[in-house]
Write an enzyme that holds these catalytic residues in place. Structure first.
Site, PDB file in Angstrom:
ATOM      1  CE  LYS A   1      -3.908   2.008   2.627  1.00 21.78           C
ATOM      2  NZ  LYS A   1      -4.800   1.842   3.797  1.00 21.78           N
TER       3      LYS A   1
ATOM      4  CB  SER B   1      -8.142   3.755   2.853  1.00 19.69           C
ATOM      5  OG  SER B   1      -7.318   3.116   3.825  1.00 19.69           O
TER       6      SER B   1
ATOM      7  CB  SER C   1      -8.580   0.878   5.638  1.00 23.56           C
ATOM      8  OG  SER C   1      -9.325   2.050   5.477  1.00 23.56           O
TER       9      SER C   1
END
Ligand code: GLN
Length: 486
Positions: free
Chosen positions: A77, A152, A176
């Site tokens: 990420k 997210s 997330s």
């Protein structure tokens, strides 16, 4: 095909010399090249770094110096700092930021020999539930390109679901990892707060943020989490507790496992078909020897409003470092210092981030601090106590991960409150610092939905075993999102 293999399978194939790390890395890079145009799951692809790391991993394997993860590709990420590689956090503010060091998570997985393919798309500063707040545009869910992948960590979830990477890292402040895992039909693990170092992970809400994994299954999560976890002297909140062998504790019997089901999770906000999928999963657990117990956790109803005071408060403080002076975006031709601050932040941050900074600044300001922030901290304590109480009676909690499957792009962007309600089942876990897992448990309108497992502090080994046993009985986690990804 190589890309369908799990982390554990790739590891075995590499050891057996069925293919090399360079071969699988090339294969995945070419998949990213052809398939990610539609998904937008990567912000940065690090092909040269990846091929060099893969070649080094192949040497380690040849010399007999390899661990189980050596040569296995991974995507990170874009919230994790990566030495020499742009680390944007999904924001214009950091579009030009090349990190001078690796986050501990990245460094540990690099030491284990994992090969970074690139950095995945995400909501700006991890604020969002749909991956629509990214400066780099939304991510599309491979199960239906008109829907969101969740957020997210939406890029990480879409990349693993589309088999562009066998595993991706994520972070979970209010859901997330689990929420996008549910919407993309994969396995997401949010560990206990403090289990994994936060060093080099760009801070959103420091008392809630925790790194974890997005994988095809629980076995892979066990392998990767083991390598990521453990004390780090650079993070004072990282736990000194020894990391157990997560992989070694899979396959234990579930006979007598006491499963609690919070009745507040099965309220009218839950899509009836989603509820049916969760209930069917509970039946599978019953057949494995577990007993199911309805439990009540009244304070959970307060978790969304509590989170949306605490998280923005911490964010407003954390994000004050982005001032246009030391790193990141700086506006053109400022007339003076104040103008530079104002315009750099005004132009560098997106709308949702500004909304959080304003809310956070407000709840922390003199006169409102007692009414909002202090009150929220007290309610947070009540929520944590609710969990402590039920974990005296049951071993794990189960329920839905999200109220409904993936929704259409744009469906909720106009109304932040509706968006925030997506996290209704995941946020309590972060407020209490507990571990939570989401595993695929069925489909609603041809879109995947997740079953959430919640454990007491540091019960990752148990949770992963409970998830793994289900995945041995079911094949939801093996389904692919359509023929394009075969
Ligand atoms: N959706 C939640 C938010 O917008 C949680 C995000 C997260 O876990 N990073 O804050």
């Amino acid at each position: 095909m190589m890309h369908k293999k799990t982390v554990a399978e790739i590891s075995r194939s590499l050891q057996a010399r069925e293919f090399s790390s360079v071969e699988i890395t090339r294969h995945l890079l070419s998949r990213i090249d052809s398939l990610d145009k539609n998904l937008n799951s990567f912000i940065t692809v690090t092909a040269d770094f990846a091929l060099a790391a893969a070649a080094a991993a192949d040497k380690r394997i040849a010399s007999g110096d390899a661990g189980p993860l050596t040569g296995v590709p991974i995507a990170h990420k874009d919230i994790f700092c990566t030495d020499g590689v742009r680390t944007s956090c999904g924001s214009r503010m950091l579009d030009n930021f090349v990190s001078p060091y690796d986050a501990t998570v990245v460094a540990r997985l690099k030491d284990a020999g994992m090969v970074m393919l690139g950095k995945t798309n995400m909501d700006e500063f991890a604020m969002g539930s749909s991956n629509e707040t990214s400066f780099y545009g939304p991510v599309h869910n491979p199960w239906d390109l008109n829907t969101v992948p969740g957020g997210s960590s939406g890029g990480s979830a879409a990349a693993v679901a589309a088999r562009l990477a066998p595993v991706a890292t994520g972070t979970d402040t209010g859901g997330s990892i689990r929420q996008p895992a549910a919407l993309a039909g994969i396995t997401g693990v949010k560990p206990t707060y403090g289990r994994v170092s936060r060093y080099g992970m760009i801070a959103f809400a420091s008392s809630l943020d925790q790194a974890g994994t997005l994988t095809q299954n629980a076995e892979d999560a066990a392998l990767v989490l083991e390598a990521m976890s453990g004390f780090d002297k650079h993070d004072s909140t990282s736990s000194p507790a020894a990391v157990p062998s997560y992989h070694g504790s899979l396959n234990e019997s579930l006979e007598g496992l006491r499963v609690g089901v919070p009745q507040e999770f099965l309220d009218e906000g839950l899509d009836p078909q989603n509820r049916a999928a969760v209930e069917a999963a509970l039946e599978v657990y019953r057949s494995l020897g577990a007993t199911i117990h309805p439990v009540s956790m009244p304070s959970l109803a307060l978790s969304v409003p509590t989170y949306y005071v605490v998280a923005p408060a911490e964010a407003s403080s954390n994000l004050s470092r982005f001032d246009g002076v030391r790193f990141g975006y700086r506006c053109e031709n400022p007339v003076d210092l104040v103008d530079m601050y104002k315009r750099s932040r005004g132009e560098g941050f997106g709308e949702e981030v500004k909304r959080r900074i304003m809310t956070g600044t407000y709840v922390l300001s003199a006169g409102y601090y007692d009414a909002y922030y202090l009150q929220a901290q007290k309610v947070r304590q009540l929520i944590a106590e609710d969990f402590t109480r039920v974990f005296k009676e049951v071993d794990v909690l189960m329920g839905p991960t999200t109220p409904e499957p993936a929704f259409e792009l744009g469906a909720k962007t106009a109304d932040p409150i509706t968006m925030y309600l997506n996290d209704i089942y995941t946020i309590g876990v972060n407020l209490a610092g507990l571990p939570g897992v989401s595993i695929p448990c069925g489909f609603v309108n041809d879109l995947p939905v997740g079953l959430q497992l919640i454990g007491s502090h540091f019960s990752e080994a148990k949770l992963l075993n409970v998830a793994h046993r289900y995945q041995q009985e079911t094949d939801w986690h093996q389904r692919l999102p359509g023929s394009d990804y075969e």
